[in-house]
Design a protein around this motif. Structure first.
Motif, mmCIF file in Angstrom:
data_model
loop_
_atom_site.group_PDB
_atom_site.id
_atom_site.type_symbol
_atom_site.label_atom_id
_atom_site.label_comp_id
_atom_site.label_asym_id
_atom_site.label_seq_id
_atom_site.Cartn_x
_atom_site.Cartn_y
_atom_site.Cartn_z
ATOM 1 N N ASP A 156 0.788 -1.231 0.000
ATOM 2 C CA ASP A 156 0.000 0.000 0.000
ATOM 3 C C ASP A 156 0.825 1.289 0.000
ATOM 4 O OD1 ASP A 156 0.983 -0.230 2.546
ATOM 5 O OD2 ASP A 156 -0.940 -0.051 3.571
ATOM 6 N N LYS A 157 2.137 1.184 0.283
ATOM 7 C CA LYS A 157 2.980 2.382 0.308
ATOM 8 C C LYS A 157 4.441 1.972 0.132
ATOM 9 C CE LYS A 157 3.438 2.277 5.352
ATOM 10 N NZ LYS A 157 3.252 3.026 6.612
ATOM 11 N N ALA A 158 5.284 2.946 -0.200
ATOM 12 C CA ALA A 158 6.710 2.666 -0.342
ATOM 13 C C ALA A 158 7.276 2.203 0.994
ATOM 14 C CB ALA A 158 7.443 3.913 -0.816
ATOM 15 N N GLN A 159 8.056 1.131 0.962
ATOM 16 C CA GLN A 159 8.643 0.577 2.175
ATOM 17 C C GLN A 159 10.064 0.116 1.888
ATOM 18 O OE1 GLN A 159 5.071 -2.133 2.907
ATOM 19 N NE2 GLN A 159 5.585 -1.570 4.997
ATOM 20 N N ALA A 160 11.004 0.537 2.748
ATOM 21 C CA ALA A 160 12.403 0.143 2.566
ATOM 22 C C ALA A 160 12.555 -1.361 2.731
ATOM 23 C CB ALA A 160 13.300 0.882 3.548
ATOM 24 N N GLN A 161 11.871 -1.939 3.733
ATOM 25 C CA GLN A 161 11.849 -3.379 3.948
ATOM 26 C C GLN A 161 10.450 -3.773 4.408
ATOM 27 O OE1 GLN A 161 14.929 -4.588 6.694
ATOM 28 N NE2 GLN A 161 16.566 -4.271 5.210
#
Length: 322
Positions: A275-280
């Motif tokens: 649902d959203k940008a995530q580093a990990q």
């Protein structure tokens, strides 16, 4: 494959040529895409946003290096050497800082020490490489020591301002940060520089899978990051069969597909959208045991990360039920 960057030679008054930039090897003794992964690049966005040299999102605001990360804390504890990327002389070292996950309340304590335990190496022509977040007590070199490419400097750790085990490599010339993937700094989206500082430029990956595994329930993110969530053997009376994928560089609308295959074919398939940008991040899915338990035999989990309909990365992990 992009070639090694060769700076234009500047003729000096004596007729001598300027020193070329160092040709860089990897800063860690690992296999990219298997035992280590480039998870962040130098930030080229001059504002409050972040953009890597490919005009994509594998960076964060103000990031000044390239992060070679490990898939788990277990891999860090096992020991992955940090190695000199090029010959030079050690300018300075720091050791003795604890390995721990960074939290905001550590900001004042780490002021001026974000790098954690590290090594800085001088090269000819005003060039320097710096290696950060080494494991406490692992630094193997001393100031003014001459090192060759591939010499062990220490081990990947979790010291300083970091939330995952990795070595952060910064390259500078005369104090200015240079991205080894695009040393001239002239960014053209979709057409990266063909000249780099690398002996063999690593392939750019816009995200990917760090690990995948089986468990009998949805595992905790802490256990996945620790490297202890996966099972390779289960009994037929296991209450459930759950597969999970651990990824980096996620973007909104990415899709992780989880498919479990058994002795008789497909057992389960599920897709979930980021649902959203995530580093990990991780995703897990599975099914409860059928009446009478699981059939004995070989199983596998097929995990894929998709973006705009194309596969970014995939991984298959085995399981035996007996």
């Amino acid at each position: 494959m992009r070639k090694t960057f060769a700076a234009a030679l500047i003729l000096l008054g004596s007729g001598a040529a300027a020193d070329p930039p160092p040709a860089l090897g990897l800063p860690a003794d690992c296999t990219l895409g298997e035992t280590c992964f480039i998870q962040q690049y130098v930030d080229f966005d001059p504002g409050s946003g972040a953009s890597d040299f490919m005009c994509q999102g594998l960076s964060y605001d103000g990031h000044r290096g390239t992060d070679f990360g490990l898939p788990s804390m277990r891999a860090m504890h096992a020991g992955v050497p940090v190695i000199a990327a090029a010959p030079g002389r050690v300018r300075g070292i720091r050791d003795g800082m604890a390995d721990r996950l960074y939290t905001d309340d550590m900001a004042a304590e780490l002021e001026g020490k974000d790098c954690g335990n590290g090594v800085a190496i001088r090269h000819a022509g005003g060039w320097e490489t710096q290696y950060c977040h080494l494991r406490q007590g692992s630094v193997r070199v001393e100031a003014e020591q001459q090192v060759e490419r591939g010499d062990v400097l220490g081990f990947i750790g979790l010291s300083g301002r970091t939330q995952f085990p990795h070595v952060h490599l910064t390259v500078r010339q005369d104090g200015e940060v240079v991205d080894p993937f695009d040393p001239d700094g002239q960014i053209t989206c979709g057409a990266p520089s063909q000249e780099t500082l690398w002996l063999d430029a690593p392939e750019y990956r816009p995200g990917g899978l760090l690990a995948a595994g089986f468990s009998t329930a949805v595992p905790s993110f802490d256990d996945i990051k620790e490297g202890i969530a996966g099972r390779t053997d289960l009994a037929p009376d296991a209450p459930a069969l759950v597969a999970w994928g651990y990824a980096f560089g996620g973007r909104a609308d990415d899709v992780m597909q989880i498919r479990i295959m058994g002795p008789e074919g497909e057992v389960f398939s599920h897709s979930t959208t980021v649902d959203k940008a995530q580093a990990q991040f991780f995703r897990a899915a599975g099914r409860r045991a059928p009446s009478g338990g699981w059939e004995a035999g070989s199983y596998s989990a097929e995990i894929s990360l998709r973006r705009d309909g194309a596969i970014v990365d995939s991984m298959t992990t085995p399981l035996t039920i007996r």
